[in-house]
Design an enzyme around this catalytic site. Structure first.
Site, mmCIF file in Angstrom:
data_model
loop_
_atom_site.group_PDB
_atom_site.id
_atom_site.type_symbol
_atom_site.label_atom_id
_atom_site.label_comp_id
_atom_site.label_asym_id
_atom_site.label_seq_id
_atom_site.Cartn_x
_atom_site.Cartn_y
_atom_site.Cartn_z
ATOM 1 N N LYS A 41 32.145 47.288 32.539
ATOM 2 C CA LYS A 41 32.838 46.393 33.664
ATOM 3 C C LYS A 41 31.998 45.226 33.582
ATOM 4 O O LYS A 41 30.766 45.053 33.460
ATOM 5 C CB LYS A 41 32.669 47.116 35.042
ATOM 6 C CG LYS A 41 33.232 46.498 36.114
ATOM 7 C CD LYS A 41 33.282 47.395 37.472
ATOM 8 C CE LYS A 41 33.892 46.575 38.718
ATOM 9 N NZ LYS A 41 33.612 47.497 39.740
ATOM 10 N N SER A 55 38.047 48.369 42.680
ATOM 11 C CA SER A 55 37.709 47.119 41.842
ATOM 12 C C SER A 55 37.513 47.320 40.284
ATOM 13 O O SER A 55 37.901 46.189 39.507
ATOM 14 C CB SER A 55 36.581 46.221 42.240
ATOM 15 O OG SER A 55 35.222 47.191 42.164
ATOM 16 N N SER A 67 35.759 52.249 44.313
ATOM 17 C CA SER A 67 36.068 51.187 43.049
ATOM 18 C C SER A 67 35.989 51.890 41.806
ATOM 19 O O SER A 67 36.578 51.325 40.673
ATOM 20 C CB SER A 67 35.356 50.161 43.047
ATOM 21 O OG SER A 67 35.698 49.169 43.991
#
Lengths: 484, 482
Positions: free
Chosen positions: A76, A151, A175
């Protein structure tokens, strides 16, 4: 090959059925081919990946490999990577190249894993749909009109489309778990402090936790073996012994006591989702688990408490993005206030600014006691609720998300409804507990995840249950047809 | 109307840790800009602070020295405000639960009495960097070497009633942190600086007047001047019938005045909250005990010992214990002088201090070491040189001409104690001064004492100062009166 799990790839590499370079090239090609459609990568670093793959092949040849040496994956874009852009999904950091690796990055590098690139995400991890990214929304590979969740939407989408066999994510209010649920993959949020936060760009420091996003629980266990552990650079990381997370995967779950919070199954839960979760729990019962209704009476306070604590911390954490030392700086600032106002005004997106303003407000003199302090008290109540529940049960099961992936733009202009969709995930962060989301079914071709919540440092048990569940179900094996 | 002043001080003292309070970067002063700032000091994304144990221990040391409570649990908080030399946009400080709570110290007033000043709290925090407004054209330069340097902020009770008391308090705290070796106390380099809260009220009134805060004063002299200026200003304002505005003011030593910086309304809302990156600090009793067992002798105890075992006057003892280095120098000097305390005290508080002041030097940099001075005092004691010649020897030592013995030897400064040699000089002088002899002999005895000085002077001159003055005196008296 691209549908293989980490476990399968690990075996193939060890048996020299494939080289890391071949594997890396295969996934790089998929990333390049499908990124236009899915937008799940912000950065793909082909040259570095191939170079690292060749190094990994050398290590394998010399017998100096770990279980994961040579396996491609993605980070990420919230984890700082030395020499490679780390944007956090924001214009503010579009030009930011960290001169250091996050601890998680360092550990995965040390294990010989090969990073393909950095995945898209909601700006500064603030969002539940991946629509707040400066780099545009990520699409859900099950239906590109739908969001992948957020997210960690880029990571979830990439793993679901098998553009990489696994990825990292971070979970502040859901997330990792919510996008895992919406994309049909497995996502583990470890106990707060289990995985170092050093080099992971902070959203809400007391809630943030990095973890694996994989196809299976077994794969998550392999990654946990690499990334978990105390880090002297992170004072909040736990000096608690680290398990071999694969060790208990095959244990029987006979006699397991599962708690079903009545607050998670009451009104408000979509009946189709409820049905899928109930079916999932039935599978666990068939494996010898028993269920019991429990109470988490302060569940309804978790969203308001979360949306005080998280913005408060973020308002302070994001103060360092001021245009002075790194990141975005406005053109021709006329004085200091102008430099601050325009750099931050132009560099941050709408959702980030909204949360900074909420956070600044709740910490202000005269409001601190009524909001921040109150929210901290609620946090204690929520923690106590869970501790009471764990006196009677081993794990807690329920839905991960309130629904399946919603349509792009559907909730973008309705932040409150977006915030409310975190109801089943945020209390876990407020309490600092570990939780996993596993694929448990589909509604109209869109995946649904089941969430299992464990007591502190019980990741091994969660992975064991999830793995046992995945031995008797195949939801986690489903791949969207364009990506098969 | 008669006015009473109320003063409280906030002293920022830089702790002498090797590395910064939350990072591993070095704390040394004077490096090239920004070479001593690591990713943590720069506030780069994702980095995290880790508390420096040494800073915690130093703070506890200070707490124990002022007999303060050391709470079991202490919390770091973020103080949020934007400034270019504050990299994270917040300063890690302490708000609730500081590391040191209530303590006290005694200060000595001018009349010799002593007064207890309360210390409200002392807390740890990180320093900011420096903004440099010169040399960058219209831009401002930022040097982050200082960012993250550990500070102990020591907050007093509003117990001081005039500028002199404030200075005495500041000096005492300065002396304590130096004795504890937790700070170099260097005021030029900003390692020890203070903010003063000043208000005035009609004498006899219980409640405090509105206060102003004087910022960033970095010398004892400026503290006194700034406070005195501010007292005058406030009294003038009140006597004109106006009101004091609660505000922060800056002292300008060049103009000797304070100027308004910002009013209460413009003050920042710092939005303090516990820093989620740092766990609460738990202080074990065993650590406190350990630190306590290694506490050095503090100024007050040392002074008492000097008075009792060295028979020094209160004034001398105060002076000699005002700095640990002076006290150490004194004790080493006494040692080298074979236990002679009074002369050691006199030479240190007199000649040595005068020379150091003239050259603006610290005692640790003195070219005349304690051993050198002690050895010279020994030579006064054993009559090798007179006190007057000793001044010459001292000057020569100061100028790097060697130790006392070699200077005495090389310059032939050894005192003449040979009676016949002195007698010859005395006879010569008497023979060459018939007028003075006549005058002396015609004067009444009470005036002769004064007149003999002339002859002594002449003999000493002839001997180039080397004749033993006592012997000269005796011989002269003998001869002139016969």
């Amino acid at each position: 090959m691209h549908q293989s799990t980490l476990t399968q790839l690990s075996t193939a590499l060890k048996e020299k059925k494939v080289s890391s370079e071949e594997l890396t090239q295969l996934y790089l090609d998929r990333c390049k081919n499908f990124n236009e459609a899915l937008n799940c990568f912000i950065t793909i670093n082909e040259d570095v990946a191939l170079e690292n793959a060749r190094t990994a092949d050398k290590k394998i040849a010399e017998g100096k490999n770990t279980d994961l040496t040579g396996i491609p994956f993605a980070h990420k874009d919230i984890f700082c990577t030395n020499g490679i852009k780390t944007s956090c999904g924001s214009k503010m950091l579009d030009n930011f190249i960290a001169p250091y690796d996050a601890t998680v990055v360092e550990k995965m590098n040390d294990a010989g894993m090969v990073m393909l690139g950095k995945t898209n995400m909601d700006e500064f991890a603030m969002g539940s749909s991946n629509e707040t990214s400066f780099y545009g929304p990520v699409k859900n590979p099950w239906d590109s009109d739908h969001v992948p969740g957020g997210s960690s939407g880029g990571s979830a989408s990439a793993v679901a489309a098998r553009l990489c066999p696994a990825a990292t994510g971070t979970d502040t209010g859901g997330s990792i778990r919510q996008p895992a649920s919406l994309c049909g993959i497995t996502g583990l949020k470890p106990t707060y402090g289990r995985v170092s936060r050093y080099g992971m760009i902070a959203f809400a420091s007391s809630l943030d936790q990095g973890g694996p996003m994989t196809q299976t629980a077994e794969d998550a266990a392999l990654i946990m073996n690499v990334i978990a552990g105390f880090d002297k650079r992170d004072s909040t990381s736990a000096e608690h012994p680290v398990d071999d997370y694969t060790f208990r995967l095959n244990d029987s779950i006979e006699g397991l006591k599962i708690g079903l919070p009545k607050e998670y199954f009451g009104e408000g839960l979509d009946s189709n989702i409820a049905k899928i979760i109930e079916d999932g729990i039935k599978e666990l019962e068939k494996l010898g688990a028993s269920c019991k209704e429990i109470e988490l009476p302060n569940t309804d306070l978790s969203i308001p408490a979360y949306y005080v604590v998280a913005p408060a911390e973020c308002s302070s954490n994001l103060s360092r993005f001021d245009g002075v030392r790194f990141g975005y700086r406005c053109e021709e600032p006329k004085d200091l206030p102008d430099l601050y106002c325009r750099s931050r005004g132009e560099g941050f997106g709408k959702e980030v600014k909204r949360r900074i303003m909420i956070g600044t407000y709740v910490l202000s003199a005269g409001y601190y006691d009524a909001y921040y302090l109150k929210a901290q008290q609620i946090r204690h109540l929520i923690r106590d609720d869970f501790q009471n529940a764990f006196k009677d049960v081993d794990v807690i099961a329920g839905p991960t998300a309130t629904g399946t992936a919603f349509k792009l733009n559907e909730k973008l202009n309705d932040p409150v409804s977006m915030y409310l969709s975190d109801i089943y995930t945020v209390s876990v962060n407020l309490a600092g507990l570990p939780a996993i989301s596993v694929p448990a079914g589909f509604i109209e071709n869109l995946p649904v995840g089941m969430q299992l919540i464990g007591n502190y440092f019980e990741e091994s048990r969660l992975l064991n249950i999830a793995h046992q569940y995945q031995q008797v179900t195949d939801w986690h094996k489903q791949v969207p047809k364009e990506y098969k | 109307m008669e006015w009473e002043t109320v003063i409280g001080l906030e002293i920022h003292t830089q702790l002498a840790t090797e590395s910064k309070i939350f990072s591993g970067a070095a704390t040394a002063y004077g490096a090239e800009p920004n070479v001593q700032a690591c990713a943590v000091d720069l506030g780069l994304p994702g980095v995290l602070p880790v508390i420096n144990e040494q800073a915690i221990q130093m703070a506890i040391k200070f707490g124990l020295a002022i007999e303060a409570e050391i709470p079991e649990r202490s919390i770091f908080a973020r103080k949020n405000y934007f400034y270019p030399d504050l990299p994270k946009g917040y300063q890690i400080s302490q708000f609730e639960l500081p590391i040191v709570s209530k303590g006290h110290i005694d200060i000595q007033l001018e009349d010799g009495s002593s007064k207890t000043i309360g210390v409200t709290r002392a807390h740890l925090e990180e320093d900011a960097g420096k903004s440099m407004h010169e040399g960058f054209g219209k831009l401002t330069g930022i040097d982050l070497n200082r960012a993250g340097t550990p500070l102990l902020e020591i907050v007093s009770e509003p117990d001081m009633r005039n500028a002199k008391e404030a200075v005495a308090y500041m000096k005492k705290i300065h002396s304590i942190v130096r004795y504890l070796e937790i700070s170099d106390g260097n005021m030029q380099e900003g390692s020890f600086r203070c903010d003063a809260n000043v208000s005035v009220r009609p004498k006899g009134q219980d409640e405090f007047g509105t206060r102003t805060e004087l910022k960033n004063i970095n010398s004892f002299r400026f503290v006194e001047q700034a406070i005195n200026y501010e007292i005058e200003r406030q009294i003038d304002v009140l006597e004109e019938g106006s009101e004091i505005v609660q505000e922060t003011r800056l002292y300008d030593p060049n103009k000797n005045e304070t100027r308004s910086m910002r009013s209460k309304e413009e003050a920042n809302d710092y939005r303090y909250f516990p820093d989620p990156d740092l766990l609460p600090v738990q202080i074990e009793q065993s650590l406190i005990d350990e630190i306590k067992s290694h506490l050095p002798e503090l100024p007050d105890a040392k002074k008492q010992r000097f008075i009792e075992s060295f028979k020094l006057s209160d004034d001398d003892a105060t002076l000699l214990t005002s700095q640990k280095e002076i006290a150490d120098f004194f004790e080493a000097c006494v040692d080298a002088a074979g236990g002679e305390t009074k002369l050691s005290a006199n030479w240190i508080t007199g000649e040595l201090t005068a020379n150091l002041n003239k050259e603006n030097m610290d005692i640790t940099d003195s070219p005349v070491t304690a051993e050198m001075l002690g050895s010279m005092i020994k030579r006064i004691q054993d009559n090798t040189i007179s006190g007057k010649i000793a001044k010459q020897v001292f000057e020569a030592m100061w100028n790097g001409e060697g130790d006392a013995d070699s200077i005495i030897e090389n310059k032939g400064l050894k005192q003449v104690t040979d009676t016949s040699a002195i007698e010859k000089l005395v006879d010569d002088v008497i023979a060459n001064s018939p007028d003075q002899v006549k005058q002396y002999q015609e004067s009444p005895p009470e005036k002769q004492g004064k007149l003999i000085g002339y002859f002594v002077g002449q003999v000493m001159k002839q001997s180039q100062g080397k004749a033993n003055p006592k012997q000269v005196n005796e011989l002269l008296k003998q001869k002139l009166n016969s």
